[in-house]
Write an enzyme that holds these catalytic residues in place. Structure first.
Site, mmCIF file in Angstrom:
data_model
loop_
_atom_site.group_PDB
_atom_site.id
_atom_site.type_symbol
_atom_site.label_atom_id
_atom_site.label_comp_id
_atom_site.label_asym_id
_atom_site.label_seq_id
_atom_site.Cartn_x
_atom_site.Cartn_y
_atom_site.Cartn_z
ATOM 1 N N TYR A 152 0.773 -1.145 -0.218
ATOM 2 C CA TYR A 152 -0.021 0.250 0.033
ATOM 3 C C TYR A 152 1.293 1.365 -0.583
ATOM 4 O O TYR A 152 1.947 1.799 1.441
ATOM 5 C CB TYR A 152 -0.745 -0.109 0.701
ATOM 6 C CG TYR A 152 -2.243 -0.858 1.197
ATOM 7 C CD1 TYR A 152 -3.282 -0.712 0.502
ATOM 8 C CD2 TYR A 152 -1.984 -2.088 1.369
ATOM 9 C CE1 TYR A 152 -4.318 -1.592 0.613
ATOM 10 C CE2 TYR A 152 -3.236 -2.844 1.486
ATOM 11 C CZ TYR A 152 -4.410 -2.864 1.574
ATOM 12 O OH TYR A 152 -5.345 -3.835 0.711
ATOM 13 N N GLY A 193 6.356 5.770 -8.670
ATOM 14 C CA GLY A 193 7.821 4.290 -8.433
ATOM 15 C C GLY A 193 8.031 3.797 -6.700
ATOM 16 O O GLY A 193 9.091 3.054 -6.691
ATOM 17 N N LEU A 194 7.045 4.207 -6.214
ATOM 18 C CA LEU A 194 7.042 3.673 -4.763
ATOM 19 C C LEU A 194 7.329 2.345 -4.646
ATOM 20 O O LEU A 194 7.013 1.383 -3.845
ATOM 21 C CB LEU A 194 6.066 4.662 -3.690
ATOM 22 C CG LEU A 194 7.532 5.711 -2.852
ATOM 23 C CD1 LEU A 194 7.010 7.158 -2.420
ATOM 24 C CD2 LEU A 194 8.722 5.723 -2.819
ATOM 25 N N GLY A 195 5.611 1.932 -5.440
ATOM 26 C CA GLY A 195 4.919 0.651 -5.329
ATOM 27 C C GLY A 195 5.767 -0.748 -5.782
ATOM 28 O O GLY A 195 6.434 -1.076 -5.336
ATOM 29 N N LYS A 196 6.990 -0.107 -6.886
ATOM 30 C CA LYS A 196 7.538 -0.648 -7.828
ATOM 31 C C LYS A 196 9.082 -1.731 -7.149
ATOM 32 O O LYS A 196 9.167 -1.963 -6.679
ATOM 33 C CB LYS A 196 7.674 -0.186 -8.952
ATOM 34 C CG LYS A 196 9.104 -1.407 -9.700
ATOM 35 C CD LYS A 196 9.147 -0.048 -10.651
ATOM 36 C CE LYS A 196 10.355 -0.689 -12.130
ATOM 37 N NZ LYS A 196 10.181 0.036 -13.484
ATOM 38 N N TYR A 213 0.289 -4.805 -11.004
ATOM 39 C CA TYR A 213 1.114 -6.464 -11.440
ATOM 40 C C TYR A 213 1.363 -6.198 -12.156
ATOM 41 O O TYR A 213 1.812 -6.673 -12.437
ATOM 42 C CB TYR A 213 -0.190 -7.200 -10.838
ATOM 43 C CG TYR A 213 -0.525 -6.210 -8.597
ATOM 44 C CD1 TYR A 213 1.197 -6.337 -7.894
ATOM 45 C CD2 TYR A 213 -1.753 -6.947 -7.934
ATOM 46 C CE1 TYR A 213 0.522 -5.841 -6.627
ATOM 47 C CE2 TYR A 213 -2.187 -6.066 -6.711
ATOM 48 C CZ TYR A 213 -0.351 -5.990 -5.965
ATOM 49 O OH TYR A 213 -1.137 -5.900 -5.066
HETATM 50 C C1 LIG Z 1 -0.795 -0.471 -6.509
HETATM 51 C C2 LIG Z 1 0.518 0.470 -6.293
HETATM 52 C C3 LIG Z 1 0.694 -0.521 -4.885
HETATM 53 C C4 LIG Z 1 0.934 0.624 -6.644
HETATM 54 O O1 LIG Z 1 1.977 1.455 -6.575
HETATM 55 P P1 LIG Z 1 2.512 3.014 -7.210
HETATM 56 O O2 LIG Z 1 3.544 3.512 -6.702
HETATM 57 O O3 LIG Z 1 1.410 3.397 -7.640
HETATM 58 O O4 LIG Z 1 2.996 2.560 -8.688
HETATM 59 P P2 LIG Z 1 4.473 2.930 -9.407
HETATM 60 O O5 LIG Z 1 4.670 4.330 -9.542
HETATM 61 O O6 LIG Z 1 5.829 2.002 -8.483
HETATM 62 O O7 LIG Z 1 4.564 1.743 -10.818
HETATM 63 C C5 LIG Z 1 5.025 0.975 -11.281
HETATM 64 C C6 LIG Z 1 5.045 1.067 -12.947
HETATM 65 O O8 LIG Z 1 3.741 0.416 -12.664
HETATM 66 C C7 LIG Z 1 2.925 1.078 -13.606
HETATM 67 N N1 LIG Z 1 1.331 1.258 -13.263
HETATM 68 C C8 LIG Z 1 1.385 1.798 -12.377
HETATM 69 N N2 LIG Z 1 0.190 1.538 -11.992
HETATM 70 C C9 LIG Z 1 -0.961 1.409 -13.182
HETATM 71 C C10 LIG Z 1 -2.065 0.995 -13.284
HETATM 72 N N3 LIG Z 1 -3.214 1.801 -12.513
HETATM 73 N N4 LIG Z 1 -2.026 1.282 -15.061
HETATM 74 C C11 LIG Z 1 -0.721 0.657 -15.450
HETATM 75 N N5 LIG Z 1 0.240 1.111 -14.747
HETATM 76 C C12 LIG Z 1 0.564 1.244 -13.607
HETATM 77 C C13 LIG Z 1 3.494 2.254 -13.659
HETATM 78 O O9 LIG Z 1 3.173 3.129 -15.169
HETATM 79 C C14 LIG Z 1 4.892 2.059 -13.908
HETATM 80 O O10 LIG Z 1 5.328 1.891 -14.536
HETATM 81 P P3 LIG Z 1 7.040 2.599 -15.474
HETATM 82 O O11 LIG Z 1 7.845 1.144 -14.694
HETATM 83 O O12 LIG Z 1 6.973 1.728 -16.611
HETATM 84 O O13 LIG Z 1 6.959 2.988 -15.309
HETATM 85 C C15 LIG Z 1 -0.307 1.978 -5.338
HETATM 86 O O14 LIG Z 1 -1.479 2.767 -6.864
HETATM 87 C C16 LIG Z 1 -1.751 1.380 -4.193
HETATM 88 O O15 LIG Z 1 -1.257 1.336 -3.000
HETATM 89 N N6 LIG Z 1 -2.721 1.563 -4.785
HETATM 90 C C17 LIG Z 1 -3.449 1.710 -3.816
HETATM 91 C C18 LIG Z 1 -3.892 0.054 -1.992
HETATM 92 C C19 LIG Z 1 -3.866 -0.572 -3.448
HETATM 93 O O16 LIG Z 1 -4.407 -1.304 -3.818
HETATM 94 N N7 LIG Z 1 -2.894 -1.867 -2.778
HETATM 95 C C20 LIG Z 1 -2.729 -3.364 -3.233
HETATM 96 C C21 LIG Z 1 -4.046 -4.096 -2.756
HETATM 97 S S1 LIG Z 1 -4.023 -5.563 -3.557
#
Ligand SMILES: CC(C)(COP(=O)(O)OP(=O)(O)OC[C@H]1O[C@@H](n2cnc3c(N)ncnc32)[C@H](O)[C@@H]1OP(=O)(O)O)[C@@H](O)C(=O)NCCC(=O)NCCS
Length: 172
Positions: A97, A106-109, A142
């Site tokens: 999260y 980029g923090l999720g990555k 994912y």
């Molecule tokens: C899902 C989550 C962890 C992703 O983390 P984030 O920091 O927003 O994603 P990042 O910026 O690290 O993205 C990494 C890559 O994924 C891609 N990406 C992220 N969200 C995306 C989306 N909705 N659609 C397409 N690509 C996506 C980014 O473009 C990036 O691509 P790159 O490596 O080519 O630059 C975050 O949005 C989150 O915490 N969401 C709410 C909580 C949640 O749903 N958690 C999961 C529960 S199962």
């Protein structure tokens, strides 16, 4: 800009509770009833429960800091701590999260790569997770990170049965 990942200890339970509540609420409240949300929050994130999970040697929690502010967290499970019987060659990402204002930077990555690093250090063959079928944002993330859907399981939000997709990434 500095990004750091720090492993949580038992003393972090309150900080973990705060970010767990905030991020779960922000992610799911608009798609669920207040009763079911509150029941889940109370059951999953009460201090006693979190302390139990923090004390489990087969689980690890990490905070990700962005410029010294907690921006998100990760929970990974191995062995018996996994929420499904996936075997000792798997690692589960149970929670990942990022707070709203830090998303898409980029923090999720970064956290996902941390989970991959742990899995590879421990010679795991795959990494898996459950994600709500309606959580399109996370599913897209994912997929971008190389996970594919390999199954489904039930998840209870309060008294409502929901479907989680199981997504997996093979490591070797
Ligand atoms: C899902 C989550 C962890 C992703 O983390 P984030 O920091 O927003 O994603 P990042 O910026 O690290 O993205 C990494 C890559 O994924 C891609 N990406 C992220 N969200 C995306 C989306 N909705 N659609 C397409 N690509 C996506 C980014 O473009 C990036 O691509 P790159 O490596 O080519 O630059 C975050 O949005 C989150 O915490 N969401 C709410 C909580 C949640 O749903 N958690 C999961 C529960 S199962």
């Amino acid at each position: 800009m500095t990004i750091n990942i720090i492993k949580c200890s038992l003393e972090d339970s309150r900080k973990l509770q705060e970010i767990s509540y905030e991020t779960f609420n922000d992610t799911f409240r608009h798609q669920n009833s207040p009763e079911n949300m509150n029941a889940y929050l109370e059951r999953a994130f009460n201090l006693e429960q979190l302390e139990k999970e923090l004390s489990n040697i087969s689980s690890q929690f990490f905070f990700v800091y962005f410029n010294h502010e907690v921006a998100g967290y990760l929970k990974v499970n191995t062995n018996d701590a996994q929420t499904e019987e996936m075997g000792d060659e798997s690692l589960e990402i149970e929670r990942i999260y990022i707070k709203n204002k830090f998303q898409k930077h980029g923090l999720g990555k970064y956290l996902l790569n941390k989970a991959m690093e742990i899995a590879m250090d421990r010679n795991k063959m795959k990494i898996w997770l459950g994600v709500w079928e309606k959580n399109e944002n996370a599913i897209a993330f994912y997929k971008k990170m190389g996970f594919v859907q390999t199954g489904a399981h039930s998840f209870y939000m309060g008294d409502e049965e929901q479907i989680d997709f199981i997504m997996t990434k093979t490591l070797i």
